[in-house]
Design a protein around this motif. Structure first.
Motif, PDB file in Angstrom:
ATOM      1  N   UNK A  67       0.857  -1.193   0.000  1.00  0.00           N
ATOM      2  CA  UNK A  67       0.000   0.000   0.000  1.00  0.00           C
ATOM      3  C   UNK A  67       0.888   1.237   0.000  1.00  0.00           C
ATOM      4  N   UNK A  68       0.833   2.017  -1.107  1.00  0.00           N
ATOM      5  CA  UNK A  68       1.665   3.205  -1.238  1.00  0.00           C
ATOM      6  C   UNK A  68       0.859   4.345  -1.845  1.00  0.00           C
ATOM      7  N   UNK A  69       1.104   5.527  -1.341  1.00  0.00           N
ATOM      8  CA  UNK A  69       0.485   6.745  -1.896  1.00  0.00           C
ATOM      9  C   UNK A  69      -1.024   6.597  -2.048  1.00  0.00           C
ATOM     10  N   UNK A  70      -1.651   5.961  -1.064  1.00  0.00           N
ATOM     11  CA  UNK A  70      -3.092   5.801  -1.087  1.00  0.00           C
ATOM     12  C   UNK A  70      -3.592   4.731  -2.037  1.00  0.00           C
ATOM     13  N   UNK A  71      -2.688   3.898  -2.578  1.00  0.00           N
ATOM     14  CA  UNK A  71      -3.062   2.880  -3.548  1.00  0.00           C
ATOM     15  C   UNK A  71      -2.579   1.507  -3.094  1.00  0.00           C
ATOM     16  N   UNK A  72      -3.465   0.518  -3.142  1.00  0.00           N
ATOM     17  CA  UNK A  72      -3.090  -0.867  -2.860  1.00  0.00           C
ATOM     18  C   UNK A  72      -2.802  -1.560  -4.191  1.00  0.00           C
ATOM     19  N   UNK A  73      -1.619  -2.130  -4.323  1.00  0.00           N
ATOM     20  CA  UNK A  73      -1.163  -2.658  -5.606  1.00  0.00           C
ATOM     21  C   UNK A  73      -1.921  -3.908  -6.022  1.00  0.00           C
ATOM     22  N   UNK A  74      -2.185  -4.019  -7.319  1.00  0.00           N
ATOM     23  CA  UNK A  74      -2.778  -5.213  -7.909  1.00  0.00           C
ATOM     24  C   UNK A  74      -1.703  -5.999  -8.657  1.00  0.00           C
ATOM     25  N   UNK A  75      -1.919  -7.299  -8.748  1.00  0.00           N
ATOM     26  CA  UNK A  75      -1.008  -8.184  -9.471  1.00  0.00           C
ATOM     27  C   UNK A  75      -1.854  -9.147 -10.297  1.00  0.00           C
ATOM     28  N   UNK A  76      -1.688  -9.090 -11.620  1.00  0.00           N
ATOM     29  CA  UNK A  76      -2.437  -9.984 -12.506  1.00  0.00           C
ATOM     30  C   UNK A  76      -1.456 -10.787 -13.343  1.00  0.00           C
ATOM     31  N   UNK A  77      -1.712 -12.096 -13.477  1.00  0.00           N
ATOM     32  CA  UNK A  77      -0.796 -12.938 -14.249  1.00  0.00           C
ATOM     33  C   UNK A  77      -1.568 -14.037 -14.962  1.00  0.00           C
ATOM     34  N   UNK A  78      -0.976 -14.519 -16.051  1.00  0.00           N
ATOM     35  CA  UNK A  78      -1.471 -15.681 -16.786  1.00  0.00           C
ATOM     36  C   UNK A  78      -0.346 -16.702 -16.839  1.00  0.00           C
ATOM     37  N   UNK A  79      -0.695 -17.966 -16.901  1.00  0.00           N
ATOM     38  CA  UNK A  79       0.319 -19.013 -16.874  1.00  0.00           C
ATOM     39  C   UNK A  79      -0.023 -20.128 -17.850  1.00  0.00           C
TER      40      UNK A  79
END
Length: 446
Positions: free
Chosen positions: A371-383
Protein backbone atom coordinates in the motif's frame (compact mmCIF):
# COMPACT_ATOMS: atom_id res chain seq x y z
CA UNK A 1 15.41 -46.16 -8.53
CA UNK A 2 17.83 -45.67 -11.42
CA UNK A 3 15.56 -42.95 -12.81
CA UNK A 4 15.89 -41.11 -9.50
CA UNK A 5 19.67 -40.92 -9.71
CA UNK A 6 19.58 -39.91 -13.38
CA UNK A 7 17.16 -37.07 -12.72
CA UNK A 8 18.98 -35.93 -9.58
CA UNK A 9 22.24 -35.79 -11.54
CA UNK A 10 20.54 -33.89 -14.38
CA UNK A 11 19.03 -31.41 -11.91
CA UNK A 12 22.36 -30.75 -10.20
CA UNK A 13 24.09 -30.31 -13.57
CA UNK A 14 21.36 -27.94 -14.72
CA UNK A 15 21.58 -25.90 -11.53
CA UNK A 16 25.37 -25.65 -11.69
CA UNK A 17 25.36 -24.58 -15.35
CA UNK A 18 22.73 -21.88 -14.89
CA UNK A 19 24.21 -20.50 -11.70
CA UNK A 20 27.58 -20.26 -13.47
CA UNK A 21 26.24 -18.43 -16.54
CA UNK A 22 23.28 -16.39 -15.25
CA UNK A 23 23.65 -12.75 -14.29
CA UNK A 24 21.97 -12.62 -10.88
CA UNK A 25 20.86 -9.01 -11.21
CA UNK A 26 17.12 -9.22 -10.60
CA UNK A 27 15.67 -5.93 -9.41
CA UNK A 28 12.28 -6.39 -7.77
CA UNK A 29 11.57 -2.93 -6.29
CA UNK A 30 8.76 -3.94 -3.95
CA UNK A 31 10.86 -6.68 -2.35
CA UNK A 32 12.56 -4.02 -0.21
CA UNK A 33 9.52 -3.98 2.07
CA UNK A 34 8.80 -6.49 4.81
CA UNK A 35 10.54 -9.84 4.41
CA UNK A 36 10.66 -9.51 0.61
CA UNK A 37 8.41 -10.93 -2.10
CA UNK A 38 6.52 -14.01 -0.89
CA UNK A 39 7.45 -17.02 -3.05
CA UNK A 40 4.82 -19.28 -4.65
CA UNK A 41 4.25 -22.22 -2.33
CA UNK A 42 3.01 -24.82 -4.82
CA UNK A 43 4.68 -27.20 -7.23
CA UNK A 44 5.38 -26.50 -10.92
CA UNK A 45 2.08 -28.25 -11.65
CA UNK A 46 0.21 -25.74 -9.47
CA UNK A 47 2.09 -22.74 -10.87
CA UNK A 48 1.21 -23.81 -14.42
CA UNK A 49 -2.48 -23.71 -13.42
CA UNK A 50 -2.35 -20.16 -12.04
CA UNK A 51 -1.51 -21.34 -8.51
CA UNK A 52 -4.58 -23.59 -8.15
CA UNK A 53 -4.11 -26.71 -6.04
CA UNK A 54 -5.64 -26.66 -2.54
CA UNK A 55 -8.49 -28.88 -3.79
CA UNK A 56 -6.83 -30.37 -6.89
CA UNK A 57 -5.55 -33.93 -6.30
CA UNK A 58 -3.49 -35.83 -8.85
CA UNK A 59 -2.03 -39.27 -8.23
CA UNK A 60 1.07 -38.49 -10.32
CA UNK A 61 2.24 -35.41 -8.39
CA UNK A 62 3.15 -34.30 -4.89
CA UNK A 63 0.67 -31.74 -3.58
CA UNK A 64 2.34 -29.60 -0.93
CA UNK A 65 -0.18 -26.76 -1.15
CA UNK A 66 -2.50 -28.89 0.99
CA UNK A 67 -0.95 -31.61 3.21
CA UNK A 68 -4.30 -33.42 3.29
CA UNK A 69 -3.82 -34.28 -0.40
CA UNK A 70 -0.53 -36.10 0.16
CA UNK A 71 -2.57 -39.30 0.36
CA UNK A 72 -3.94 -38.85 -3.16
CA UNK A 73 -1.80 -41.54 -4.73
CA UNK A 74 -3.05 -43.98 -2.07
CA UNK A 75 -6.74 -43.37 -2.76
CA UNK A 76 -6.57 -42.92 -6.52
CA UNK A 77 -3.87 -45.39 -7.43
CA UNK A 78 -5.16 -47.96 -9.90
CA UNK A 79 -3.15 -50.61 -8.06
CA UNK A 80 -3.75 -49.89 -4.37
CA UNK A 81 -1.25 -52.52 -3.24
CA UNK A 82 1.64 -50.40 -4.52
CA UNK A 83 2.98 -47.46 -2.52
CA UNK A 84 5.05 -45.04 -4.59
CA UNK A 85 7.70 -42.62 -3.41
CA UNK A 86 7.91 -39.33 -5.33
CA UNK A 87 10.86 -36.96 -5.64
CA UNK A 88 10.89 -33.55 -7.34
CA UNK A 89 13.45 -30.76 -7.66
CA UNK A 90 12.83 -27.40 -9.32
CA UNK A 91 14.50 -24.19 -10.51
CA UNK A 92 13.09 -20.92 -11.76
CA UNK A 93 14.28 -18.01 -13.85
CA UNK A 94 12.74 -14.55 -13.96
CA UNK A 95 13.08 -11.50 -16.17
CA UNK A 96 11.73 -8.13 -15.02
CA UNK A 97 11.05 -4.79 -16.63
CA UNK A 98 10.37 -1.94 -14.21
CA UNK A 99 9.15 1.55 -15.13
CA UNK A 100 8.43 4.58 -12.94
CA UNK A 101 7.00 6.63 -15.81
CA UNK A 102 10.35 8.19 -16.65
CA UNK A 103 13.07 5.56 -16.39
CA UNK A 104 13.06 1.89 -17.39
CA UNK A 105 15.25 -0.98 -16.26
CA UNK A 106 15.46 -4.68 -17.08
CA UNK A 107 16.92 -7.48 -14.95
CA UNK A 108 17.02 -11.26 -14.71
CA UNK A 109 18.10 -14.09 -12.44
CA UNK A 110 17.99 -17.88 -11.99
CA UNK A 111 17.38 -19.44 -8.58
CA UNK A 112 16.54 -22.56 -6.64
CA UNK A 113 12.80 -23.24 -6.26
CA UNK A 114 12.37 -26.41 -4.18
CA UNK A 115 13.30 -29.99 -3.37
CA UNK A 116 10.52 -32.33 -2.24
CA UNK A 117 10.18 -36.01 -1.47
CA UNK A 118 6.92 -37.76 -0.49
CA UNK A 119 6.83 -41.33 0.78
CA UNK A 120 4.18 -43.73 2.12
CA UNK A 121 4.04 -44.61 5.79
CA UNK A 122 0.98 -46.87 5.53
CA UNK A 123 -2.02 -47.41 3.26
CA UNK A 124 -3.71 -44.36 4.82
CA UNK A 125 -0.74 -42.17 5.70
CA UNK A 126 1.80 -40.30 3.53
CA UNK A 127 4.63 -38.00 4.62
CA UNK A 128 6.84 -35.52 2.79
CA UNK A 129 10.01 -33.55 3.44
CA UNK A 130 10.77 -30.38 1.47
CA UNK A 131 13.00 -27.33 1.24
CA UNK A 132 11.62 -24.23 -0.48
CA UNK A 133 11.92 -20.42 -0.40
CA UNK A 134 9.47 -18.46 1.75
CA UNK A 135 10.44 -14.99 0.53
CA UNK A 136 13.04 -13.28 -1.63
CA UNK A 137 14.64 -9.84 -1.35
CA UNK A 138 16.40 -8.51 -4.45
CA UNK A 139 16.42 -4.78 -5.20
CA UNK A 140 18.92 -2.14 -6.29
CA UNK A 141 18.40 1.64 -6.05
CA UNK A 142 21.00 4.09 -7.30
CA UNK A 143 21.02 7.88 -7.43
CA UNK A 144 23.58 10.56 -8.34
CA UNK A 145 23.60 14.26 -7.39
CA UNK A 146 25.99 16.90 -8.76
CA UNK A 147 26.79 19.98 -6.65
CA UNK A 148 26.64 22.87 -9.11
CA UNK A 149 29.83 23.50 -11.05
CA UNK A 150 32.11 22.39 -8.23
CA UNK A 151 32.87 19.08 -9.92
CA UNK A 152 31.73 17.17 -6.83
CA UNK A 153 29.24 14.34 -7.35
CA UNK A 154 27.55 12.30 -4.63
CA UNK A 155 26.43 8.77 -5.58
CA UNK A 156 24.12 6.78 -3.31
CA UNK A 157 23.25 3.09 -3.59
CA UNK A 158 20.74 0.96 -1.68
CA UNK A 159 21.02 -2.77 -2.41
CA UNK A 160 19.01 -5.58 -0.81
CA UNK A 161 19.63 -9.34 -1.11
CA UNK A 162 18.73 -12.56 0.68
CA UNK A 163 15.51 -14.18 1.79
CA UNK A 164 13.87 -16.79 3.98
CA UNK A 165 13.44 -20.54 3.48
CA UNK A 166 11.04 -23.25 4.65
CA UNK A 167 12.33 -26.64 5.78
CA UNK A 168 9.06 -28.58 6.06
CA UNK A 169 7.79 -31.92 7.28
CA UNK A 170 4.20 -32.68 6.19
CA UNK A 171 1.82 -35.54 6.90
CA UNK A 172 -1.51 -36.46 5.35
CA UNK A 173 -3.93 -39.12 6.58
CA UNK A 174 -7.09 -40.61 5.07
CA UNK A 175 -9.66 -40.42 7.90
CA UNK A 176 -12.49 -41.88 5.81
CA UNK A 177 -12.96 -42.96 2.20
CA UNK A 178 -13.80 -39.38 1.19
CA UNK A 179 -12.16 -37.18 3.83
CA UNK A 180 -8.50 -36.56 4.62
CA UNK A 181 -6.56 -34.19 6.87
CA UNK A 182 -2.96 -33.11 7.13
CA UNK A 183 -0.45 -30.86 8.85
CA UNK A 184 2.71 -29.15 7.60
CA UNK A 185 5.29 -28.12 10.20
CA UNK A 186 7.94 -25.74 8.88
CA UNK A 187 11.13 -24.29 10.24
CA UNK A 188 11.49 -20.81 8.73
CA UNK A 189 15.03 -19.46 8.57
CA UNK A 190 17.24 -17.10 6.60
CA UNK A 191 18.56 -13.56 6.48
CA UNK A 192 18.38 -10.34 4.46
CA UNK A 193 21.26 -7.96 3.74
CA UNK A 194 20.71 -4.29 2.96
CA UNK A 195 23.59 -2.00 2.04
CA UNK A 196 23.37 1.81 2.19
CA UNK A 197 26.50 3.35 0.66
CA UNK A 198 27.57 6.81 -0.47
CA UNK A 199 30.49 7.73 -2.71
CA UNK A 200 31.73 11.31 -3.19
CA UNK A 201 33.64 11.93 -6.41
CA UNK A 202 35.83 14.94 -7.10
CA UNK A 203 38.94 15.59 -9.20
CA UNK A 204 40.59 17.06 -6.09
CA UNK A 205 39.86 14.14 -3.74
CA UNK A 206 42.35 11.28 -3.62
CA UNK A 207 39.89 8.79 -2.11
CA UNK A 208 37.17 9.44 -4.64
CA UNK A 209 36.80 5.75 -5.54
CA UNK A 210 36.01 4.68 -1.98
CA UNK A 211 32.47 4.14 -0.72
CA UNK A 212 31.33 4.57 2.88
CA UNK A 213 28.13 3.19 4.32
CA UNK A 214 26.13 0.86 6.53
CA UNK A 215 25.30 -2.84 6.11
CA UNK A 216 22.11 -4.02 7.81
CA UNK A 217 21.97 -7.81 8.21
CA UNK A 218 18.77 -9.24 9.71
CA UNK A 219 18.42 -12.96 10.46
CA UNK A 220 15.17 -14.79 11.23
CA UNK A 221 14.22 -18.20 12.61
CA UNK A 222 11.09 -19.84 13.97
CA UNK A 223 8.39 -22.43 13.39
CA UNK A 224 5.20 -22.21 11.35
CA UNK A 225 2.26 -24.63 11.04
CA UNK A 226 -0.31 -25.20 8.30
CA UNK A 227 -3.21 -27.66 8.78
CA UNK A 228 -5.30 -28.73 5.81
CA UNK A 229 -8.45 -30.73 5.03
CA UNK A 230 -9.81 -32.23 1.81
CA UNK A 231 -13.06 -33.88 0.75
CA UNK A 232 -13.59 -35.90 -2.45
CA UNK A 233 -16.71 -37.58 -3.83
CA UNK A 234 -18.27 -38.72 -7.07
CA UNK A 235 -20.05 -36.05 -9.09
CA UNK A 236 -20.94 -38.20 -12.10
CA UNK A 237 -20.60 -41.98 -11.76
CA UNK A 238 -19.53 -44.20 -14.65
CA UNK A 239 -20.69 -47.71 -15.39
CA UNK A 240 -17.14 -48.52 -16.49
CA UNK A 241 -14.00 -48.60 -14.38
CA UNK A 242 -13.51 -46.45 -11.28
CA UNK A 243 -11.12 -44.05 -13.00
CA UNK A 244 -13.91 -43.13 -15.43
CA UNK A 245 -15.93 -41.40 -12.66
CA UNK A 246 -16.01 -37.61 -12.55
CA UNK A 247 -15.24 -36.28 -9.05
CA UNK A 248 -15.66 -33.03 -7.19
CA UNK A 249 -13.20 -31.86 -4.52
CA UNK A 250 -13.20 -29.38 -1.66
CA UNK A 251 -10.11 -28.26 0.24
CA UNK A 252 -8.90 -25.68 2.75
CA UNK A 253 -5.63 -24.71 4.46
CA UNK A 254 -4.65 -22.18 7.10
CA UNK A 255 -1.12 -20.82 7.63
CA UNK A 256 -0.94 -19.62 11.22
CA UNK A 257 0.47 -16.22 12.07
CA UNK A 258 3.84 -17.34 13.45
CA UNK A 259 6.39 -15.48 15.52
CA UNK A 260 10.04 -15.43 14.44
CA UNK A 261 13.10 -14.65 16.53
CA UNK A 262 15.12 -12.03 14.67
CA UNK A 263 18.50 -10.40 15.14
CA UNK A 264 19.84 -7.34 13.35
CA UNK A 265 23.50 -6.38 13.10
CA UNK A 266 24.54 -2.94 11.84
CA UNK A 267 28.11 -2.47 10.65
CA UNK A 268 29.96 0.55 9.30
CA UNK A 269 31.97 -0.40 6.19
CA UNK A 270 34.23 0.99 3.50
CA UNK A 271 34.53 -0.32 -0.08
CA UNK A 272 37.38 0.21 -2.53
CA UNK A 273 37.21 0.93 -6.25
CA UNK A 274 36.70 -2.80 -6.95
CA UNK A 275 33.57 -2.74 -4.75
CA UNK A 276 35.24 -5.00 -2.16
CA UNK A 277 34.79 -4.35 1.55
CA UNK A 278 37.92 -3.29 3.46
CA UNK A 279 37.74 -5.78 6.34
CA UNK A 280 40.13 -3.70 8.44
CA UNK A 281 37.62 -0.83 8.40
CA UNK A 282 34.49 -2.80 9.47
CA UNK A 283 32.98 -1.56 12.73
CA UNK A 284 30.00 -3.13 14.49
CA UNK A 285 27.55 -0.39 15.47
CA UNK A 286 24.84 -2.51 17.09
CA UNK A 287 23.55 -6.07 17.44
CA UNK A 288 19.90 -6.20 18.50
CA UNK A 289 17.48 -9.07 19.11
CA UNK A 290 13.78 -8.52 18.34
CA UNK A 291 10.61 -10.39 17.37
CA UNK A 292 8.86 -10.53 13.97
CA UNK A 293 5.42 -11.95 13.12
CA UNK A 294 4.47 -13.67 9.85
CA UNK A 295 1.06 -12.99 8.26
CA UNK A 296 -1.65 -15.64 8.38
CA UNK A 297 -3.02 -17.05 5.12
CA UNK A 298 -6.36 -18.81 4.62
CA UNK A 299 -7.16 -20.61 1.35
CA UNK A 300 -10.23 -22.54 0.16
CA UNK A 301 -10.55 -24.39 -3.12
CA UNK A 302 -12.94 -26.34 -5.33
CA UNK A 303 -12.21 -28.55 -8.32
CA UNK A 304 -13.75 -31.09 -10.67
CA UNK A 305 -11.67 -33.82 -12.26
CA UNK A 306 -11.58 -37.10 -14.10
CA UNK A 307 -8.61 -39.06 -12.68
CA UNK A 308 -5.51 -38.87 -14.87
CA UNK A 309 -7.44 -37.23 -17.77
CA UNK A 310 -8.35 -33.65 -16.79
CA UNK A 311 -8.97 -31.23 -13.92
CA UNK A 312 -10.27 -27.68 -13.44
CA UNK A 313 -10.31 -25.75 -10.19
CA UNK A 314 -10.49 -22.40 -8.42
CA UNK A 315 -8.72 -21.21 -5.24
CA UNK A 316 -9.58 -18.20 -3.07
CA UNK A 317 -6.88 -16.90 -0.69
CA UNK A 318 -7.11 -14.30 2.07
CA UNK A 319 -3.84 -12.65 3.17
CA UNK A 320 -4.21 -11.39 6.73
CA UNK A 321 -1.47 -8.86 7.49
CA UNK A 322 -3.25 -7.38 10.54
CA UNK A 323 -0.84 -9.17 12.91
CA UNK A 324 2.24 -8.91 10.70
CA UNK A 325 5.23 -7.14 12.26
CA UNK A 326 8.73 -6.66 10.88
CA UNK A 327 11.93 -6.47 12.92
CA UNK A 328 11.09 -2.99 14.21
CA UNK A 329 7.55 -4.10 15.20
CA UNK A 330 6.20 -2.04 12.29
CA UNK A 331 3.63 -3.13 9.70
CA UNK A 332 5.53 -1.60 6.71
CA UNK A 333 2.22 0.03 5.74
CA UNK A 334 0.80 -3.31 4.55
CA UNK A 335 -2.91 -4.00 4.16
CA UNK A 336 -4.90 -7.23 4.09
CA UNK A 337 -5.09 -8.73 0.62
CA UNK A 338 -6.66 -11.54 -1.36
CA UNK A 339 -6.02 -13.70 -4.42
CA UNK A 340 -8.29 -15.49 -6.90
CA UNK A 341 -6.81 -18.24 -9.08
CA UNK A 342 -8.44 -20.31 -11.82
CA UNK A 343 -6.74 -23.09 -13.76
CA UNK A 344 -6.82 -26.58 -15.15
CA UNK A 345 -4.91 -29.38 -16.85
CA UNK A 346 -5.59 -31.88 -19.63
CA UNK A 347 -3.75 -35.04 -20.63
CA UNK A 348 -3.47 -35.49 -24.37
CA UNK A 349 -5.00 -38.65 -25.79
CA UNK A 350 -2.97 -41.56 -27.09
CA UNK A 351 -2.66 -45.33 -27.10
CA UNK A 352 -0.20 -45.37 -24.19
CA UNK A 353 -1.76 -43.20 -21.49
CA UNK A 354 1.32 -43.12 -19.25
CA UNK A 355 3.47 -41.69 -22.05
CA UNK A 356 1.14 -38.84 -23.03
CA UNK A 357 2.08 -35.23 -22.14
CA UNK A 358 -0.09 -32.93 -20.01
CA UNK A 359 -0.92 -29.30 -20.81
CA UNK A 360 -1.97 -26.67 -18.27
CA UNK A 361 -3.21 -23.10 -18.15
CA UNK A 362 -4.40 -20.65 -15.53
CA UNK A 363 -4.76 -17.05 -14.45
CA UNK A 364 -4.72 -15.20 -11.15
CA UNK A 365 -5.60 -11.80 -9.76
CA UNK A 366 -4.18 -10.60 -6.47
CA UNK A 367 -4.90 -7.58 -4.33
CA UNK A 368 -1.43 -7.46 -2.81
CA UNK A 369 -0.68 -6.25 0.74
CA UNK A 370 1.55 -3.43 -0.64
CA UNK A 371 0.00 0.00 0.00
CA UNK A 372 1.66 3.20 -1.24
CA UNK A 373 0.48 6.75 -1.90
CA UNK A 374 -3.09 5.80 -1.09
CA UNK A 375 -3.06 2.88 -3.55
CA UNK A 376 -3.09 -0.87 -2.86
CA UNK A 377 -1.16 -2.66 -5.61
CA UNK A 378 -2.78 -5.21 -7.91
CA UNK A 379 -1.01 -8.18 -9.47
CA UNK A 380 -2.44 -9.98 -12.51
CA UNK A 381 -0.80 -12.94 -14.25
CA UNK A 382 -1.47 -15.68 -16.79
CA UNK A 383 0.32 -19.01 -16.87
CA UNK A 384 0.92 -21.94 -19.19
CA UNK A 385 2.51 -25.26 -18.32
CA UNK A 386 3.00 -28.86 -19.19
CA UNK A 387 4.58 -32.18 -18.31
CA UNK A 388 6.53 -34.50 -20.57
CA UNK A 389 7.03 -38.15 -19.51
CA UNK A 390 10.60 -39.42 -19.76
CA UNK A 391 12.20 -42.81 -19.25
CA UNK A 392 10.79 -46.29 -19.76
CA UNK A 393 7.87 -48.17 -18.25
CA UNK A 394 8.61 -50.56 -15.41
CA UNK A 395 7.48 -54.05 -16.40
CA UNK A 396 6.93 -54.96 -12.75
CA UNK A 397 4.41 -52.14 -12.07
CA UNK A 398 2.35 -51.41 -15.18
CA UNK A 399 0.33 -48.61 -13.53
CA UNK A 400 3.38 -46.70 -12.25
CA UNK A 401 3.62 -43.20 -13.80
CA UNK A 402 6.82 -42.37 -15.65
CA UNK A 403 9.35 -39.79 -14.54
CA UNK A 404 8.51 -36.31 -15.80
CA UNK A 405 9.95 -33.03 -16.95
CA UNK A 406 7.60 -30.24 -15.81
CA UNK A 407 7.56 -26.64 -17.00
CA UNK A 408 5.49 -23.54 -16.19
CA UNK A 409 5.56 -20.09 -17.81
CA UNK A 410 4.09 -17.06 -16.00
CA UNK A 411 3.68 -13.52 -17.36
CA UNK A 412 2.25 -10.75 -15.21
CA UNK A 413 2.24 -7.17 -14.01
CA UNK A 414 2.29 -5.67 -10.53
CA UNK A 415 1.55 -2.01 -9.90
CA UNK A 416 1.39 0.84 -12.43
CA UNK A 417 3.07 4.15 -13.18
CA UNK A 418 0.18 6.12 -11.67
CA UNK A 419 0.34 7.93 -8.30
CA UNK A 420 4.14 7.88 -8.20
CA UNK A 421 4.32 4.07 -8.23
CA UNK A 422 6.54 1.64 -10.13
CA UNK A 423 5.17 -0.77 -12.74
CA UNK A 424 6.76 -4.19 -12.42
CA UNK A 425 6.30 -6.52 -15.41
CA UNK A 426 7.74 -10.02 -15.07
CA UNK A 427 8.16 -13.23 -17.01
CA UNK A 428 8.96 -16.38 -15.04
CA UNK A 429 10.11 -19.80 -16.22
CA UNK A 430 9.84 -22.77 -13.84
CA UNK A 431 11.41 -26.16 -14.54
CA UNK A 432 11.36 -29.34 -12.48
CA UNK A 433 12.44 -32.96 -12.73
CA UNK A 434 10.26 -35.57 -11.04
CA UNK A 435 10.65 -39.29 -10.47
CA UNK A 436 8.25 -41.87 -9.07
CA UNK A 437 9.43 -45.24 -7.79
CA UNK A 438 8.69 -48.02 -5.36
CA UNK A 439 11.01 -47.53 -2.42
CA UNK A 440 11.31 -49.24 0.97
CA UNK A 441 10.12 -52.50 -0.56
CA UNK A 442 10.34 -55.55 1.67
CA UNK A 443 12.19 -58.35 0.00
CA UNK A 444 10.62 -61.79 0.19
CA UNK A 445 12.67 -64.96 0.24
CA UNK A 446 10.92 -67.92 -1.27
Amino acid sequence: MRDFYRILLALLTFLTAFQATAQLTENSPYSRFGLGDLSPSGSIRNIGMGGVGVASPNLEYINFLNPALLTTNRRLNLDTTIKYTMFEGALYGVGRSINDGTLKQQSKSVNFQYLNIAFPVSNRWTSSVSLSPYSNMSYDYYSKVAFGTSGIVSSTSNIGTGGLYNASFANGVDLTKNFSAGLTASYVFGSTNEDFFTQVTSLDVDVQDQQYGIRQRTSYSGFNFKPGVAYRNILKPSTKEEQEHIYYNLGATYDFSAGLTSRRELTRQRKNDKNFVDTSAVTVISNTKMHAVLPSIFTVGFSIDKPVDWSIGVDLTYLNFSKYKNFDAETDNFKNGYKIALGGEYKLKGQEVLKMPIVRAGLSYQRTPFYFNGTQLNDFSVSLGGSLPVGRKDARYKSKPLSRLNVALVAGQRGSTNDGLIRDRYFQVYLSFQTIDKWFERRRIE
